[in-house]
Design a protein around this motif. Sequence first.
Motif, mmCIF file in Angstrom:
data_model
loop_
_atom_site.group_PDB
_atom_site.id
_atom_site.type_symbol
_atom_site.label_atom_id
_atom_site.label_comp_id
_atom_site.label_asym_id
_atom_site.label_seq_id
_atom_site.Cartn_x
_atom_site.Cartn_y
_atom_site.Cartn_z
ATOM 1 N N SER A 22 45.710 -45.805 43.581
ATOM 2 C CA SER A 22 44.736 -45.352 44.360
ATOM 3 C C SER A 22 43.884 -47.129 44.473
ATOM 4 C CB SER A 22 44.003 -43.769 44.578
ATOM 5 O OG SER A 22 43.303 -44.949 46.190
ATOM 6 N N ASP A 23 42.510 -46.402 42.539
ATOM 7 C CA ASP A 23 41.888 -47.703 42.804
ATOM 8 C C ASP A 23 42.832 -48.816 42.365
ATOM 9 O OD1 ASP A 23 40.332 -45.542 42.288
ATOM 10 O OD2 ASP A 23 39.986 -45.108 40.422
ATOM 11 N N ARG A 24 43.584 -48.685 42.011
ATOM 12 C CA ARG A 24 44.411 -50.213 41.672
ATOM 13 C C ARG A 24 44.705 -50.701 42.896
ATOM 14 N NH1 ARG A 24 46.598 -47.959 37.250
ATOM 15 N NH2 ARG A 24 48.564 -47.234 38.314
ATOM 16 N N TYR A 25 45.352 -49.906 44.074
ATOM 17 C CA TYR A 25 45.667 -50.120 45.356
ATOM 18 C C TYR A 25 44.483 -51.232 46.193
ATOM 19 C CZ TYR A 25 46.616 -50.549 50.252
ATOM 20 O OH TYR A 25 47.066 -50.558 51.258
ATOM 21 N N SER A 26 43.506 -50.058 45.721
ATOM 22 C CA SER A 26 42.093 -50.848 46.874
ATOM 23 C C SER A 26 41.789 -52.423 46.046
ATOM 24 C CB SER A 26 41.030 -49.550 46.257
ATOM 25 O OG SER A 26 41.536 -48.559 46.988
ATOM 26 N N GLN A 27 41.860 -52.087 44.133
ATOM 27 C CA GLN A 27 41.053 -52.902 44.546
ATOM 28 C C GLN A 27 41.974 -54.228 44.332
ATOM 29 O OE1 GLN A 27 40.511 -51.969 39.791
ATOM 30 N NE2 GLN A 27 39.243 -50.613 39.899
ATOM 31 N N ALA A 28 42.870 -54.359 44.423
ATOM 32 C CA ALA A 28 43.882 -55.965 44.336
ATOM 33 C C ALA A 28 43.799 -55.765 46.523
ATOM 34 C CB ALA A 28 45.257 -55.402 44.584
ATOM 35 N N SER B 130 47.079 -35.875 39.000
ATOM 36 C CA SER B 130 46.057 -35.963 40.382
ATOM 37 C C SER B 130 45.098 -37.468 39.818
ATOM 38 C CB SER B 130 44.723 -34.841 39.877
ATOM 39 O OG SER B 130 43.776 -35.262 40.603
ATOM 40 N N LEU B 131 44.944 -37.510 37.878
ATOM 41 C CA LEU B 131 44.085 -38.834 37.626
ATOM 42 C C LEU B 131 45.304 -39.794 37.879
ATOM 43 C CD1 LEU B 131 43.390 -37.230 34.522
ATOM 44 C CD2 LEU B 131 41.975 -37.894 35.930
#
Length: 208
Positions: free
Chosen positions: A20-26, A13-14
């Motif tokens: 997901s965070d890296r994708y959204s930020q990129a 999960s982590l």
Amino acid sequence: MQKTLLFLTLLVSLTAGAQSDRYSQAMQKNITLLDSAKTIDQLQSLAGTFDRIGDAEKTQWLPYYYAALAQTWVGWFPDTKDKDANAAKIKSYLDKAEAIEKNAETYAVENMAATQQMLMDPQTRWATNGKEASDALQKGMTVDPNNPRLYYLQAMSLFGTPPQFGGGKDKAKPVFEKSIALFKSAQPKPLYPTWGRQQAESMLAQCQ
């Protein structure tokens, strides 16, 4: 055993959350760059970046969509002489996006790519590229009849069509108005397209 399973579940999960965070930020970083891009080189570089993000993610259509959109902006530059070659690049990105999800936004880019090709020689290309542009617009409206970008593109087509052929400012004006009204009420999801409102408002001013 139960503690081990719980730990593995938490770890998965982590890890998924971090990805997901890296994708959204990129994505957000490059969408912001796309909004401010002013040169062909900048746009082509961003198209490549979005394409690589899509290849890394594999299940997200938005990176490929933005790659196609960046390449579409290249096509509006007067310096881009070969619209057919540019449209082929756009469609290669769209093929990847639409293999994951075909929607009103991808149809909007299809419309613009075909329109750019048609405008190279309207008299001879209306029956082919012009029809492709029109078909993409209608398919998009069938999927999402409240998409403001589709009405902006429809109004642009009417604006550029001579009155004797059913176009002109008077025909375009109410469609620009509808587009703007839909932009005002739109609530796009995070990372989803938001472009078009300023362009529609600028064109409406030319219809007064």
